[in-house]
Design a protein around this motif. Structure first.
Motif, mmCIF file in Angstrom:
data_model
loop_
_atom_site.group_PDB
_atom_site.id
_atom_site.type_symbol
_atom_site.label_atom_id
_atom_site.label_comp_id
_atom_site.label_asym_id
_atom_site.label_seq_id
_atom_site.Cartn_x
_atom_site.Cartn_y
_atom_site.Cartn_z
ATOM 1 N N SER A 62 0.801 -1.221 0.000
ATOM 2 C CA SER A 62 0.000 0.000 0.000
ATOM 3 C C SER A 62 0.836 1.276 0.000
ATOM 4 N N ASP A 63 2.174 1.161 -0.146
ATOM 5 C CA ASP A 63 3.002 2.351 -0.272
ATOM 6 C C ASP A 63 2.772 3.068 -1.594
ATOM 7 N N GLY A 64 2.249 2.339 -2.584
ATOM 8 C CA GLY A 64 1.935 2.993 -3.847
ATOM 9 C C GLY A 64 3.040 2.913 -4.872
ATOM 10 N N ILE A 65 3.665 1.733 -5.022
ATOM 11 C CA ILE A 65 4.714 1.559 -6.023
ATOM 12 C C ILE A 65 4.068 1.294 -7.383
ATOM 13 N N ASN A 66 4.468 2.007 -8.403
ATOM 14 C CA ASN A 66 3.868 1.840 -9.727
ATOM 15 C C ASN A 66 4.194 0.478 -10.338
ATOM 16 N N CYS A 67 3.242 -0.074 -11.092
ATOM 17 C CA CYS A 67 3.456 -1.343 -11.777
ATOM 18 C C CYS A 67 2.551 -1.395 -12.985
ATOM 19 N N GLY A 68 2.671 -2.456 -13.764
ATOM 20 C CA GLY A 68 1.805 -2.650 -14.908
ATOM 21 C C GLY A 68 0.584 -3.463 -14.529
ATOM 22 N N GLU A 69 0.168 -4.353 -15.426
ATOM 23 C CA GLU A 69 -1.058 -5.106 -15.211
ATOM 24 C C GLU A 69 -0.806 -6.501 -14.645
ATOM 25 N N ILE A 70 0.387 -6.748 -14.160
ATOM 26 C CA ILE A 70 0.682 -8.024 -13.525
ATOM 27 C C ILE A 70 1.519 -7.763 -12.287
ATOM 28 N N ILE A 71 1.328 -8.580 -11.282
ATOM 29 C CA ILE A 71 2.068 -8.381 -10.039
ATOM 30 C C ILE A 71 3.550 -8.694 -10.257
ATOM 31 N N PRO A 72 4.423 -8.114 -9.451
ATOM 32 C CA PRO A 72 5.858 -8.394 -9.591
ATOM 33 C C PRO A 72 6.169 -9.875 -9.389
ATOM 34 N N ASP A 73 7.266 -10.311 -9.980
ATOM 35 C CA ASP A 73 7.659 -11.721 -9.907
ATOM 36 C C ASP A 73 7.792 -12.220 -8.470
ATOM 37 N N CYS A 74 8.156 -11.333 -7.561
ATOM 38 C CA CYS A 74 8.395 -11.768 -6.182
ATOM 39 C C CYS A 74 7.117 -12.232 -5.484
ATOM 40 N N TYR A 75 5.958 -12.000 -6.102
ATOM 41 C CA TYR A 75 4.692 -12.459 -5.535
ATOM 42 C C TYR A 75 4.122 -13.682 -6.253
ATOM 43 N N ILE A 76 4.697 -14.058 -7.378
ATOM 44 C CA ILE A 76 4.102 -15.091 -8.213
ATOM 45 C C ILE A 76 4.556 -16.474 -7.753
ATOM 46 N N ARG A 77 3.595 -17.302 -7.396
ATOM 47 C CA ARG A 77 3.868 -18.666 -6.955
ATOM 48 C C ARG A 77 4.170 -19.565 -8.158
ATOM 49 N N PRO A 78 5.006 -20.585 -7.960
ATOM 50 C CA PRO A 78 5.176 -21.587 -9.020
ATOM 51 C C PRO A 78 3.823 -22.230 -9.338
ATOM 52 N N PRO A 79 3.597 -22.672 -10.551
ATOM 53 C CA PRO A 79 2.289 -23.226 -10.927
ATOM 54 C C PRO A 79 1.756 -24.275 -9.962
ATOM 55 N N SER A 80 2.626 -25.130 -9.426
ATOM 56 C CA SER A 80 2.168 -26.201 -8.543
ATOM 57 C C SER A 80 1.717 -25.691 -7.179
ATOM 58 N N GLU A 81 2.081 -24.447 -6.850
ATOM 59 C CA GLU A 81 1.762 -23.902 -5.532
ATOM 60 C C GLU A 81 0.653 -22.848 -5.574
ATOM 61 N N ARG A 82 0.091 -22.607 -6.716
ATOM 62 C CA ARG A 82 -0.935 -21.564 -6.832
ATOM 63 C C ARG A 82 -2.291 -22.065 -6.347
ATOM 64 N N PRO A 83 -3.188 -21.141 -5.988
ATOM 65 C CA PRO A 83 -4.536 -21.555 -5.572
ATOM 66 C C PRO A 83 -5.250 -22.282 -6.709
ATOM 67 N N LYS A 84 -5.784 -23.444 -6.403
ATOM 68 C CA LYS A 84 -6.577 -24.180 -7.398
ATOM 69 C C LYS A 84 -8.046 -23.852 -7.136
ATOM 70 N N LEU A 85 -8.491 -22.756 -7.734
ATOM 71 C CA LEU A 85 -9.793 -22.195 -7.385
ATOM 72 C C LEU A 85 -10.956 -23.115 -7.721
ATOM 73 N N LYS A 86 -10.800 -23.929 -8.746
ATOM 74 C CA LYS A 86 -11.896 -24.820 -9.132
ATOM 75 C C LYS A 86 -12.107 -25.953 -8.130
ATOM 76 N N GLU A 87 -11.153 -26.143 -7.243
ATOM 77 C CA GLU A 87 -11.270 -27.224 -6.266
ATOM 78 C C GLU A 87 -11.861 -26.753 -4.940
ATOM 79 N N VAL A 88 -12.136 -25.459 -4.828
ATOM 80 C CA VAL A 88 -12.678 -24.915 -3.583
ATOM 81 C C VAL A 88 -14.170 -25.225 -3.480
ATOM 82 N N VAL A 89 -14.608 -25.590 -2.284
ATOM 83 C CA VAL A 89 -16.008 -25.906 -2.027
ATOM 84 C C VAL A 89 -16.664 -24.722 -1.333
ATOM 85 N N LEU A 90 -17.752 -24.220 -1.896
ATOM 86 C CA LEU A 90 -18.550 -23.192 -1.234
ATOM 87 C C LEU A 90 -19.537 -23.892 -0.330
ATOM 88 N N SER A 91 -19.386 -23.706 0.984
ATOM 89 C CA SER A 91 -20.147 -24.538 1.907
ATOM 90 C C SER A 91 -20.555 -23.755 3.137
#
Length: 404
Positions: A62-91
């Motif tokens: 929230s300091d307000g660092i400028n960026c483009g339309e994608i988050i910086p690499d330091c926030y991007i999880r490897p594909p195997s570690e990303r949220p698998k949203l289709k597997e989430v149960v709404l309950s």
């Protein structure tokens, strides 16, 4: 090594707290969540001054660092570690406990409900808890004001030192992390109140007044819950109160800015809470997810309620009868999110071990004896992506260590 003997009890940085959007129409659970988290075209999140809100080099998102339309690499999880949203149960399976008339005719009903929730989920939601609705609303308001006021009013609080009794920071433990989390947070100690309130933020102008009232009421609620949990284990009502020593209470304000790419990162990855009991205040924006029977379950917010979860210390004290549930936080691309967990914990010198009435030849102690200070130091020596801290204190691990 961090030590707690020469400082006030230090804030625990796990919260069970956290965002994820609720669907407004019926559709398969995974599709609903994917739609809600990505329906808005990825754009750069904007701060109150219309600046982008991306953290860089260890400072606040929230300091307000400028960026483009994608988050910086330091926030991007490897594909195997990303949220698998289709597997989430709404309950709505997360248990709901009504505390109305707990000290009267409903006591046995409440205790049975809490036992079921702690055994099978490690989480439950509570209503009729005694914390006034107006106070809850004001606490959320001043929390949001804190993160939307000009940065110069809060930047002096920034620290990466977990021994600080008040600190503003980001992610979880950036000195140990390879990938950062999309979260800023303010943490401070709350009990004894008179020891810490003078260190709290002075802006917003009514922050101390509102937060002190809130912390006091939530502590009273937590003591009632500890009494009920003690009885639900077949222990004396004051057992947990006594075993936690002089007690510790910390509060966090988690701020999750809008994220251009919520499918690539986390607010917080999966973890358990290292303290005894967590009482979480959520905004009416879903986000907390609990792992139950191999499935991620989205906890839907209920107006004027709290989410309660068992922490590692209660799992040990119950000798594994109650589980410190694995949970995580997601972020979204449409709105920012506030959550306010209260972490209730033992004092640093409190000795934690399975309660003796819960141990017999058929149920031997699963965990070794330790002080909370020892547990705390181990917790802060690792990242959330490592194995759970509790694994280091099982009897098996203890035996393996002693042989080396």
């Amino acid at each position: 090594m961090l030590t707690l003997s020469n400082v006030h009890p230090t804030p625990l940085d796990v919260e069970i707290a956290i965002p994820e959007l609720s669907p407004a129409v019926e559709q398969p659970a995974g599709e609903a969540i994917t739609t809600l988290l990505t329906a808005v075209k990825p754009i750069s999140s904007k701060g109150p001054d219309n600046s982008h809100v991306i953290r860089s080099n260890g400072r606040l998102i929230s300091d307000g660092i400028n960026c483009g339309e994608i988050i910086p690499d330091c926030y991007i999880r490897p594909p195997s570690e990303r949220p698998k949203l289709k597997e989430v149960v709404l309950s709505d399976f997360i248990p709901l406990v009504d505390l109305d008339n707990f000290n009267g005719s409903a006591r046995h009903r409440v205790i049975r409900s809490i036992r079921h929730a702690c055994q099978h989920y490690g989480f439950f939601q509570i209503v009729n808890h005694g914390v006034h609705e107006t106070l809850i609303r004001r606490m959320v308001e001043v929390a949001r004001e804190f993160f939307t006021m000009p940065a110069e009013y809060r930047e002096h609080l920034y620290s990466e030192d977990p021994s600080r009794v008040v600190r503003l920071s980001t992610s979880f433990n950036i000195q140990r992390e390879n990938v950062f989390n999309w979260r800023d947070f303010l943490r401070h100690h709350c009990y004894p109140l008179e020891d810490y309130i003078d260190y709290w933020p002075t802006k917003p102008s009514d922050y101390r007044e509102v937060a002190s009232k809130y912390c006091t009421e939530v502590r009273a609620l937590t003591l009632r819950l500890l009494e009920a949990i003690s009885e639900s284990l077949g222990l004396e009502p004051d057992f947990l109160n006594k075993v936690l020593g002089k007690h510790g209470q910390h509060m966090a304000i988690n701020y999750y800015p809008r994220c251009p790419n919520p499918e690539l990162t986390y607010g917080l990855p999966s973890h358990t809470d290292p303290n005894a009991l967590t009482v979480l205040l959520q905004e009416q924006i879903s986000g907390l997810q609990v792992l139950n029977n191999g499935h991620w379950i989205a906890v839907q917010p209920i107006p004027n309620s709290f989410v309660v979860n068992i922490g590692d210390q209660l799992q040990v004290l119950s000798n594994g009868v109650y589980k410190s549930a694995i949970h995580r936080a997601l972020v979204n691309s449409s709105v920012s999110r506030i959550s306010i967990p209260t972490f209730y914990c033992p004092s640093p010198d409190a000795v934690i071990e399975p309660a003796s009435p819960l141990i017999d030849p058929d149920n031997p102690a699963r965990y070794r004896k330790f002080t909370y200070e020892e547990y705390y130091n181990k917790f802060w020596s690792k990242s959330l992506d490592d194995k759970t801290c509790l694994d280091y204190f099982t009897v098996h691990d203890c035996q393996q260590v002693s042989k080396r």
